[in-house]
Design a protein around this motif. Structure first.
Motif, PDB file in Angstrom:
ATOM      1  N   LEU A  23      27.854 -59.125   6.512  1.00 34.60           N
ATOM      2  CA  LEU A  23      28.405 -59.858   5.374  1.00 34.60           C
ATOM      3  C   LEU A  23      27.597 -59.560   4.112  1.00 34.60           C
ATOM      4  O   LEU A  23      28.156 -59.327   3.035  1.00 34.60           O
ATOM      5  CB  LEU A  23      28.394 -61.354   5.685  1.00 34.60           C
ATOM      6  CG  LEU A  23      28.935 -62.306   4.637  1.00 34.60           C
ATOM      7  CD1 LEU A  23      30.397 -62.005   4.331  1.00 34.60           C
ATOM      8  CD2 LEU A  23      28.784 -63.746   5.144  1.00 34.60           C
ATOM      9  N   THR A  24      26.287 -59.536   4.255  1.00 40.06           N
ATOM     10  CA  THR A  24      25.409 -59.257   3.112  1.00 40.06           C
ATOM     11  C   THR A  24      25.639 -57.841   2.582  1.00 40.06           C
ATOM     12  O   THR A  24      25.657 -57.626   1.371  1.00 40.06           O
ATOM     13  CB  THR A  24      23.935 -59.472   3.502  1.00 40.06           C
ATOM     14  OG1 THR A  24      23.769 -60.818   3.950  1.00 40.06           O
ATOM     15  CG2 THR A  24      23.007 -59.225   2.328  1.00 40.06           C
ATOM     16  N   VAL A  25      25.839 -56.890   3.475  1.00 46.93           N
ATOM     17  CA  VAL A  25      26.123 -55.512   3.054  1.00 46.93           C
ATOM     18  C   VAL A  25      27.387 -55.476   2.203  1.00 46.93           C
ATOM     19  O   VAL A  25      27.421 -54.861   1.128  1.00 46.93           O
ATOM     20  CB  VAL A  25      26.268 -54.571   4.272  1.00 46.93           C
ATOM     21  CG1 VAL A  25      26.880 -53.237   3.867  1.00 46.93           C
ATOM     22  CG2 VAL A  25      24.922 -54.359   4.945  1.00 46.93           C
ATOM     23  N   LYS A  26      28.425 -56.163   2.660  1.00 49.15           N
ATOM     24  CA  LYS A  26      29.696 -56.150   1.924  1.00 49.15           C
ATOM     25  C   LYS A  26      29.554 -56.804   0.556  1.00 49.15           C
ATOM     26  O   LYS A  26      30.087 -56.303  -0.441  1.00 49.15           O
ATOM     27  CB  LYS A  26      30.785 -56.850   2.741  1.00 49.15           C
ATOM     28  CG  LYS A  26      31.198 -56.051   3.955  1.00 49.15           C
ATOM     29  CD  LYS A  26      32.194 -56.778   4.808  1.00 49.15           C
ATOM     30  CE  LYS A  26      32.514 -55.930   6.031  1.00 49.15           C
ATOM     31  NZ  LYS A  26      33.329 -56.614   7.001  1.00 49.15           N
ATOM     32  N   CYS A  86      20.670 -65.281  -3.157  1.00 52.00           N
ATOM     33  CA  CYS A  86      22.017 -65.729  -3.539  1.00 52.00           C
ATOM     34  C   CYS A  86      21.939 -66.591  -4.792  1.00 52.00           C
ATOM     35  O   CYS A  86      22.760 -66.451  -5.712  1.00 52.00           O
ATOM     36  CB  CYS A  86      22.676 -66.508  -2.403  1.00 52.00           C
ATOM     37  SG  CYS A  86      23.144 -65.502  -0.987  1.00 52.00           S
ATOM     38  N   ASN A  87      20.953 -67.472  -4.851  1.00 50.16           N
ATOM     39  CA  ASN A  87      20.771 -68.309  -6.035  1.00 50.16           C
ATOM     40  C   ASN A  87      20.446 -67.471  -7.268  1.00 50.16           C
ATOM     41  O   ASN A  87      20.932 -67.756  -8.366  1.00 50.16           O
ATOM     42  CB  ASN A  87      19.665 -69.344  -5.796  1.00 50.16           C
ATOM     43  CG  ASN A  87      20.025 -70.338  -4.719  1.00 50.16           C
ATOM     44  OD1 ASN A  87      21.188 -70.516  -4.376  1.00 50.16           O
ATOM     45  ND2 ASN A  87      19.015 -70.968  -4.157  1.00 50.16           N
ATOM     46  N   HIS A  96      30.998 -61.857  -8.597  1.00 52.32           N
ATOM     47  CA  HIS A  96      31.670 -62.249  -7.354  1.00 52.32           C
ATOM     48  C   HIS A  96      30.913 -63.363  -6.628  1.00 52.32           C
ATOM     49  O   HIS A  96      30.873 -63.393  -5.394  1.00 52.32           O
ATOM     50  CB  HIS A  96      31.826 -61.036  -6.440  1.00 52.32           C
ATOM     51  CG  HIS A  96      32.552 -59.904  -7.081  1.00 52.32           C
ATOM     52  ND1 HIS A  96      33.915 -59.908  -7.250  1.00 52.32           N
ATOM     53  CD2 HIS A  96      32.094 -58.751  -7.624  1.00 52.32           C
ATOM     54  CE1 HIS A  96      34.275 -58.778  -7.860  1.00 52.32           C
ATOM     55  NE2 HIS A  96      33.196 -58.074  -8.092  1.00 52.32           N
ATOM     56  N   MET A  97      30.348 -64.280  -7.379  1.00 50.56           N
ATOM     57  CA  MET A  97      29.526 -65.321  -6.750  1.00 50.56           C
ATOM     58  C   MET A  97      30.343 -66.231  -5.833  1.00 50.56           C
ATOM     59  O   MET A  97      29.767 -66.903  -4.985  1.00 50.56           O
ATOM     60  CB  MET A  97      28.751 -66.124  -7.796  1.00 50.56           C
ATOM     61  CG  MET A  97      29.560 -66.918  -8.739  1.00 50.56           C
ATOM     62  SD  MET A  97      28.418 -67.688  -9.918  1.00 50.56           S
ATOM     63  CE  MET A  97      29.599 -68.546 -10.923  1.00 50.56           C
ATOM     64  N   HIS A 101      29.044 -68.250  -0.966  1.00 55.10           N
ATOM     65  CA  HIS A 101      29.113 -69.397  -0.051  1.00 55.10           C
ATOM     66  C   HIS A 101      29.261 -68.932   1.396  1.00 55.10           C
ATOM     67  O   HIS A 101      28.850 -69.634   2.328  1.00 55.10           O
ATOM     68  CB  HIS A 101      30.246 -70.358  -0.448  1.00 55.10           C
ATOM     69  CG  HIS A 101      31.601 -69.899  -0.022  1.00 55.10           C
ATOM     70  ND1 HIS A 101      32.150 -70.271   1.178  1.00 55.10           N
ATOM     71  CD2 HIS A 101      32.495 -69.073  -0.620  1.00 55.10           C
ATOM     72  CE1 HIS A 101      33.352 -69.705   1.289  1.00 55.10           C
ATOM     73  NE2 HIS A 101      33.583 -68.969   0.222  1.00 55.10           N
ATOM     74  N   LEU A 102      29.819 -67.745   1.611  1.00 54.74           N
ATOM     75  CA  LEU A 102      29.959 -67.221   2.968  1.00 54.74           C
ATOM     76  C   LEU A 102      28.589 -66.967   3.603  1.00 54.74           C
ATOM     77  O   LEU A 102      28.374 -67.271   4.775  1.00 54.74           O
ATOM     78  CB  LEU A 102      30.786 -65.938   2.962  1.00 54.74           C
ATOM     79  CG  LEU A 102      32.234 -66.086   2.472  1.00 54.74           C
ATOM     80  CD1 LEU A 102      32.884 -64.713   2.305  1.00 54.74           C
ATOM     81  CD2 LEU A 102      33.026 -66.956   3.430  1.00 54.74           C
ATOM     82  N   ILE A 103      27.671 -66.420   2.806  1.00 54.77           N
ATOM     83  CA  ILE A 103      26.310 -66.201   3.302  1.00 54.77           C
ATOM     84  C   ILE A 103      25.635 -67.543   3.548  1.00 54.77           C
ATOM     85  O   ILE A 103      25.007 -67.755   4.585  1.00 54.77           O
ATOM     86  CB  ILE A 103      25.487 -65.345   2.321  1.00 54.77           C
ATOM     87  CG1 ILE A 103      26.033 -63.916   2.260  1.00 54.77           C
ATOM     88  CG2 ILE A 103      24.006 -65.334   2.717  1.00 54.77           C
ATOM     89  CD1 ILE A 103      25.342 -63.017   1.251  1.00 54.77           C
ATOM     90  N   ARG A 104      25.790 -68.464   2.609  1.00 58.62           N
ATOM     91  CA  ARG A 104      25.154 -69.785   2.754  1.00 58.62           C
ATOM     92  C   ARG A 104      25.648 -70.513   3.996  1.00 58.62           C
ATOM     93  O   ARG A 104      24.861 -71.104   4.738  1.00 58.62           O
ATOM     94  CB  ARG A 104      25.403 -70.622   1.503  1.00 58.62           C
ATOM     95  CG  ARG A 104      24.666 -70.104   0.280  1.00 58.62           C
ATOM     96  CD  ARG A 104      24.921 -71.004  -0.927  1.00 58.62           C
ATOM     97  NE  ARG A 104      24.246 -70.491  -2.091  1.00 58.62           N
ATOM     98  CZ  ARG A 104      24.853 -70.002  -3.164  1.00 58.62           C
ATOM     99  NH1 ARG A 104      26.174 -69.972  -3.223  1.00 58.62           N
ATOM    100  NH2 ARG A 104      24.161 -69.561  -4.194  1.00 58.62           N
TER     101      ARG A 104
END
Length: 153
Positions: A23-26, A86-87, A96-97, A101-104
């Motif tokens: 997910l982080t890579v994307k 992320c913050n 694209h913030m 929330h997906l990572i969080r």
């Protein structure tokens, strides 16, 4: 007793770590290379996300309490740092913030799996940590080492 054929890749914690990495890579791929403030975060995000599964494998391979606790500490730091990245992206106006929330959310799921995993650590399977950081409760750095022949380094 530790199983010789145990594969950490089957563990829910490991799999969730891989999911967070993918997910982080994307999301990191959406960071514009021409924005130095945002792109400097990209490498850190990927490194921290990768550690979530790599250190689980290291802890499982090491098996001893002190090694597992050391890996758990590095995992916790990586997860918290990923949250902070992320913050930072949000603070610097990442376009694209809304995906962050997906990572969080995945990190919160990972945290719960992590807590359950740490509870499985065998406090009786240890080498004395002569540095004093990762000994089981009640074990001191100068205590005799139950694993004879190891120097605890």
């Amino acid at each position: 007793m530790y199983e010789d054929n145990f594969n950490p890749r089957r563990m829910p914690l490991f799999r969730k770590g891989r999911e967070i990495y993918e997910l982080t890579v994307k999301i990191a791929d959406l960071i514009p290379e021409d924005d130095s403030r945002l792109s400097s975060n990209k490498a850190f995000m990927l490194e921290d996300a990768a550690l979530l599964s790599v250190k689980v494998a290291g802890a499982e391979g090491g098996d001893l309490y002190d090694i597992r606790m050391e890996c758990a500490t590095l995992i916790r730091k990586a997860a918290r740092d990923l949250q902070n990245h992320c913050n930072t992206l949000t603070m610097f106006g990442f376009e694209h913030m809304h995906y962050l929330h997906l990572i969080r959310e995945a990190l919160e799921e990972y945290r719960l799996l992590f807590i359950a995993w740490v509870r499985t650590f065998d406090t009786w399977n240890y080498a004395v940590d002569r540095w004093g950081l990762f000994n089981p409760p009640g074990v001191q750095p100068d205590d005799p080492d139950p694993a004879e022949g190891r120097d605890g380094l």
